[in-house]
Design an enzyme around this catalytic site. Structure first.
Site, PDB file in Angstrom:
ATOM      1  NE  ARG A 294      -4.068  -1.687   2.465  1.00  0.00           N
ATOM      2  CZ  ARG A 294      -4.258  -2.855   3.081  1.00  0.00           C
ATOM      3  NH1 ARG A 294      -3.285  -3.403   3.781  1.00  0.00           N
ATOM      4  NH2 ARG A 294      -5.423  -3.467   3.000  1.00  0.00           N
ATOM      5  NE  ARG A 330      -3.905  -0.172  -2.751  1.00  0.00           N
ATOM      6  CZ  ARG A 330      -4.708  -0.452  -1.720  1.00  0.00           C
ATOM      7  NH1 ARG A 330      -5.612  -1.425  -1.845  1.00  0.00           N
ATOM      8  NH2 ARG A 330      -4.621   0.191  -0.605  1.00  0.00           N
ATOM      9  CD  GLU A 421      -9.949  -2.082  -4.142  1.00  0.00           C
ATOM     10  OE1 GLU A 421      -9.715  -1.893  -2.954  1.00  0.00           O
ATOM     11  OE2 GLU A 421      -9.545  -1.326  -5.049  1.00  0.00           O
ATOM     12  CG  ASN A 444     -10.461  -5.417   3.292  1.00  0.00           C
ATOM     13  OD1 ASN A 444     -10.684  -6.574   3.601  1.00  0.00           O
ATOM     14  ND2 ASN A 444      -9.279  -4.848   3.468  1.00  0.00           N
ATOM     15  CG  ASP A 445     -12.711  -0.890  -0.523  1.00  0.00           C
ATOM     16  OD1 ASP A 445     -13.404  -0.347   0.357  1.00  0.00           O
ATOM     17  OD2 ASP A 445     -11.546  -0.547  -0.767  1.00  0.00           O
ATOM     18  NE  ARG A 455     -12.913  -1.119   4.006  1.00  0.00           N
ATOM     19  CZ  ARG A 455     -11.624  -1.158   3.694  1.00  0.00           C
ATOM     20  NH1 ARG A 455     -10.767  -1.756   4.487  1.00  0.00           N
ATOM     21  NH2 ARG A 455     -11.193  -0.663   2.574  1.00  0.00           N
ATOM     22  CB  CYS A 490      -4.603  -8.521  -1.454  1.00  0.00           C
ATOM     23  SG  CYS A 490      -5.499  -7.225  -2.295  1.00  0.00           S
TER      24      CYS A 490
END
Ligand code: PEP
Ligand code: MG
Length: 563
Positions: A294, A330, A421, A444-445, A455, A490
């Site tokens: 990240r 990323r 995502e 997550n997204d 979330r 991921c």
């Protein structure tokens, strides 16, 4: 008594409970109003409390830097800026001169400034509101003798910390050699404090409602960070089992080689990282590579936007630490929840559906151009560098990124991929896969967008779950659509031991997890039989309700040999 919550950091812990007091300062209980001192006394006490707070912040930041890296230390260091800020210090002194006690002055000023910042549109300034409250609480803690940090520094034996809520700074101040577990009444798996607990390798349960009502300081507790259960005053046999489990995990062997299931199917276990130090540690834990670097934390910790040179040095250090293992950077993923100093992001009604990720970098070409050039330079110096783009919603954005690349770094030699995502990209997985080298699923997204559930929203924990039948079907559709193009997962679900047999059963062969989880996940993969779990995973795809998925998960965990 068993308190049920959410497993936020895996592992088992046994220890004596130490309950921390509330975060809100109750001014009715201000001990000083009963015996106010002279203005000079008050100012002198304020000076001492500020100096002690400063020393404390520096010490926590140094420990955080050693344990989990500079970008996390920066979270705490931001508080030093508040202590030095005349906009905070000035009104506190004025209020004391006007007759307020130092406690009342420090807390009321912190609250006022925090309220003001919290009401502003700029997300960066809104974020600072939490820093101000954290500092106010710290200084007040020293004035009233109820400092959380002092309470935390004085611990010995095996301790489990209990609180209504822990701030990221509280969590960073925990010493994993003493603090064996964490249990809080509120929080989410994806909250910052939970992510830090995983980085520190401390088992944690959040959302354990009733903790402060039913448990007392000194109670023996067992924290099961996998199942999300905290048992207060447990039966002796549970304590024995928990201790055995904790000991066996502590002695877990680091597996440096790529592991296979018991029937020989290789599954790559990569780590997520945010700094070169993270990469270094991930390699020590036996990660096969870095599946998600990240880059935004580097931007967030810098006082102004880092230029191409600074970025090239930073990414180079990360690639160097990877030692030839694959590393996937990323591109900048900010907007919404992640403001960056020096980058003005317009306030939006609905930032999570707004200008974030690739939408933002395409709109701020100078930032994007510098980053792509720095990444191209890194790929020219190091082997096995990949770059992926966050929050992509269709092929058009990939076309645009390619056009930018062609213009600013035509010779770039990295593998190029996209995060999955946004649900539209999951639907178009086959088309996307034809035009990139790899896909990486950000569950997550993706989960949030599929279920229209934030979330971090504490009222929606019941809804926000990767184990929703629709999310699992979409994960499978991405794999099928991608065909032979590699797909990794991921998001946080990849490091959840409960979901592991399901993900591998569905056919995922590359996971990227929080670094300290690598040994555990590798060990578990070796105990999986791909045929057995594959059959059950297939049945999960027919699940109609969440409960059907839960039943299959039970079946899967029974199938995986006991440790
Ligand atoms: C994700 O969304 O799953 C992801 C990995 O990205 P982040 O958590 O950084 O948004
Ligand atoms: Mg994401």
């Amino acid at each position: 008594m068993m308190l049920h919550g959410i497993g936020a950091s895996p592992g088992t812990a046994v220890g004596r409970l130490v309950l921390l007091g509330g975060i809100d300062v109750d001014m009715d209980g201000d001990p000083e109003t009963a015996a106010p001192g002279s203005v000079e006394d008050s100012l002198a006490r304020l000076t001492v409390a500020i100096a002690t707070s400063r020393e404390e912040i520096v010490a926590i930041a140094a420990a955080a830097r050693d344990r989990i890296g500079a970008e996390h230390a920066a979270i705490v260091e931001a508080q030093l800026l508040v202590l030095d800020d005349p906009e905070w210090y000035g009104p506190v002194v004025d209020a004391i001169r006007a007759g307020a006690t130092p406690t009342a002055a420090a807390w009321a000023t912190s609250q006022e400034i925090a309220d003001l910042l919290g009401s502003l549109e700029d997300p960066y300034l809104r974020e600072r509101s939490a820093d101000i409250l954290d500092v106010g609480q710290r200084v007040v803690g020293h004035l009233t003798g109820s400092s959380r940090a002092e309470a935390l520094s004085d611990l010995s034996g095996d301790v489990v910390i209990g609180a209504h809520e822990l701030t990221p700074t509280d969590t960073l101040g925990l010493d994993p050699d003493v603090v064996r577990g964490i249990v809080t009444e509120v929080g989410a798996r994806t909250s910052h404090a939970a992510i830090l607990a995983r980085q520190l390798g401390i088992p944690a349960v959040v959302g354990a409602t009733g903790l402060l009502e039913f448990a007392n300081n000194g109670n023996l507790v067992v924290v099961d960070g996998d199942a999300g259960v905290c048992t207060v005053n447990p039966e002796p046999d549970l304590v024995d089992r928990a201790r055995a489990d904790a000991a066996s995990r502590a002695g877990r062997v680091v597996l440096r080689q790529t592991v296979t299931t018991s029937d020989g199917i290789p599954v790559l276990v990569y780590a997520n990282a945010s700094s070169p130090q993270d990469v270094e540690r991930a390699v020590r834990w036996g990660a096969d590579g870095i599946g998600l670097f990240r880059t935004e934390f580097f931007f967030m910790q810098s006082q102004s936007l880092p230029d191409e040179e600074a970025q090239a040095a930073y990414y180079g250090a990360a690639a160097e630490a990877a030692g030839g293992r694959p590393i996937t950077f990323r591109t900048l993923d900010v907007g919404g929840d992640k403001p960056v100093p020096g980058l003005h992001v317009e306030a939006e009604e609905n930032p999570f559906l707004g200008v974030r990720g690739v939408r933002l970098t395409l709109a701020h070409r100078r930032v994007f151009d510098d980053q792509l050039r720095a990444l191209a330079r890194t790929a020219a110096r190091y082997a096995n560098v990949s770059v992926m783009v966050p929050m992509v919603s269709g092929l058009e954005e990939l076309d645009e990124v390619r056009a930018v690349l062609e213009e600013v770094a035509p010779a770039a030699a990295f593998r190029f991929g996209t995060m999955v995502e946004v649900p539209s990209v999951a639907v178009l997985a086959a088309e996307m896969a034809e035009e990139v080298d790899f896909l990486s699923v950000g569950t997550n997204d993706l989960t949030a967008y599929l279920l229209a559930a934030d979330r971090g929203n504490k009222h929606l924990h019941y809804l926000y779950t990767e184990f929703h039948p629709a999310v699992l079907r979409v994960l499978h559709q991405i794999l099928v659509g991608a065909g032979t193009t590699p797909v990794s997962v991921c998001g946080e679900v990849a490091g959840d031991p409960r979901s592991l047999p399901l993900l591998v059963g569905l056919g995922f062969r590359q996971l990227s997890v929080s670094g300290p989880l690598v040994p555990e996940i590798k060990a578990r993969i070796q105990r999986l039989d791909s045929v057995g779990i594959g059959r059950i995973a297939e049945s999960v795809l027919r699940a109609r309700r969440h409960a059907d998925v839960e039943a299959a998960l039970e079946e899967l965990s029974a199938l995986v040999e006991p440790r």
